[in-house]
Design a protein around this motif. Sequence first.
Motif, short mmCIF file in Angstrom:
data_model
loop_
_atom_site.label_atom_id
_atom_site.label_comp_id
_atom_site.label_asym_id
_atom_site.label_seq_id
_atom_site.Cartn_x
_atom_site.Cartn_y
_atom_site.Cartn_z
N LEU A 1 -10.42 -6.74 18.62
CA LEU A 1 -11.52 -6.66 19.30
C LEU A 1 -10.36 -7.20 21.22
N GLY A 2 -9.39 -7.23 21.42
CA GLY A 2 -9.43 -7.38 22.54
C GLY A 2 -8.24 -6.27 22.49
N LEU A 3 -8.00 -5.38 21.94
CA LEU A 3 -7.65 -3.70 22.03
C LEU A 3 -9.41 -3.03 22.21
N LEU A 4 -9.98 -2.75 21.58
CA LEU A 4 -11.52 -2.44 22.27
C LEU A 4 -12.02 -2.91 23.58
N VAL A 5 -11.96 -4.08 23.68
CA VAL A 5 -12.35 -5.21 25.27
C VAL A 5 -11.18 -3.88 26.28
N LEU A 6 -10.06 -3.41 26.09
CA LEU A 6 -8.72 -2.82 26.92
C LEU A 6 -9.37 -1.76 26.96
N ARG A 7 -9.57 -1.25 26.13
CA ARG A 7 -10.11 0.33 25.69
C ARG A 7 -11.84 0.37 26.41
N TRP A 8 -12.41 -0.24 26.59
CA TRP A 8 -13.51 -0.20 26.71
C TRP A 8 -13.43 -0.08 28.59
N GLU A 9 -12.46 -0.93 29.18
CA GLU A 9 -13.05 -1.78 30.59
C GLU A 9 -11.74 -0.31 31.06
N GLU A 10 -10.52 0.75 30.10
CA GLU A 10 -10.24 1.59 31.08
C GLU A 10 -11.22 2.71 30.89
N ARG A 11 -11.94 2.95 29.94
CA ARG A 11 -12.57 4.01 30.12
C ARG A 11 -13.68 3.87 31.07
N ARG A 12 -14.22 2.49 31.49
CA ARG A 12 -15.10 2.30 33.12
C ARG A 12 -14.35 2.31 33.86
N GLN A 13 -13.59 2.30 34.19
CA GLN A 13 -12.59 2.57 35.04
C GLN A 13 -12.07 3.83 35.69
N THR A 14 -11.71 4.77 34.75
CA THR A 14 -11.78 5.95 34.33
C THR A 14 -13.48 7.03 35.06
N ARG A 15 -13.72 6.00 34.54
CA ARG A 15 -15.21 7.12 34.66
C ARG A 15 -16.11 6.59 36.18
N LEU A 16 -15.36 5.34 36.59
CA LEU A 16 -16.01 4.43 37.80
C LEU A 16 -14.83 5.81 39.22
N GLY A 17 -14.13 6.23 38.61
CA GLY A 17 -12.74 7.22 39.78
C GLY A 17 -13.41 8.21 40.00
N LEU A 18 -13.65 8.85 38.42
CA LEU A 18 -13.91 9.85 38.50
C LEU A 18 -15.30 10.32 39.14
N SER A 19 -16.38 9.78 39.35
CA SER A 19 -17.43 9.44 39.86
C SER A 19 -17.39 9.66 41.23
N ARG A 20 -15.98 8.55 42.27
CA ARG A 20 -15.47 8.79 43.19
C ARG A 20 -15.12 10.22 43.64
N LEU A 21 -14.45 11.61 43.24
CA LEU A 21 -13.65 12.48 43.42
C LEU A 21 -14.29 12.98 43.68
N ASP A 22 -13.98 13.76 44.92
CA ASP A 22 -14.68 14.83 46.37
C ASP A 22 -14.30 16.45 45.29
N PRO A 23 -15.12 16.85 45.29
CA PRO A 23 -15.54 18.36 44.95
C PRO A 23 -14.07 19.05 45.21
N HIS A 24 -13.24 18.99 46.55
CA HIS A 24 -11.89 19.50 46.09
C HIS A 24 -11.13 19.58 44.89
N LEU A 25 -10.99 17.65 44.83
CA LEU A 25 -10.61 17.34 43.50
C LEU A 25 -10.29 17.09 42.33
N LEU A 26 -12.10 17.68 42.21
CA LEU A 26 -12.37 18.29 41.79
C LEU A 26 -12.21 19.50 40.87
N ARG A 27 -11.98 20.14 41.12
CA ARG A 27 -11.66 21.79 40.99
C ARG A 27 -10.27 21.48 41.31
N ASP A 28 -9.00 20.77 41.63
CA ASP A 28 -7.98 20.60 41.54
C ASP A 28 -7.58 20.09 39.78
#
Length: 74
Positions: free
Chosen positions: A28-55
Amino acid sequence: MTRAILQIPPALILNRPLPPLARALFGLGLLVLRWEERRQTRLGLSRLDPHLLRDIGLTARAAEIEASKPFWQE
């Protein structure tokens, strides 16, 4: 000043499998860590500028789709 001595649980020293409840809680602890990593990654992805997305080879729409997924969904 005295130092605290870290005690390693015997189950880890003897290389025995964990009891069922401990295995379930560890999983369960590993699952929660995996979920938190996805949440943070997706939040970071949503904040990237278009030129960084192209990169990184993503379109703005692809990044938007990925960022809008719930954390529990791969």
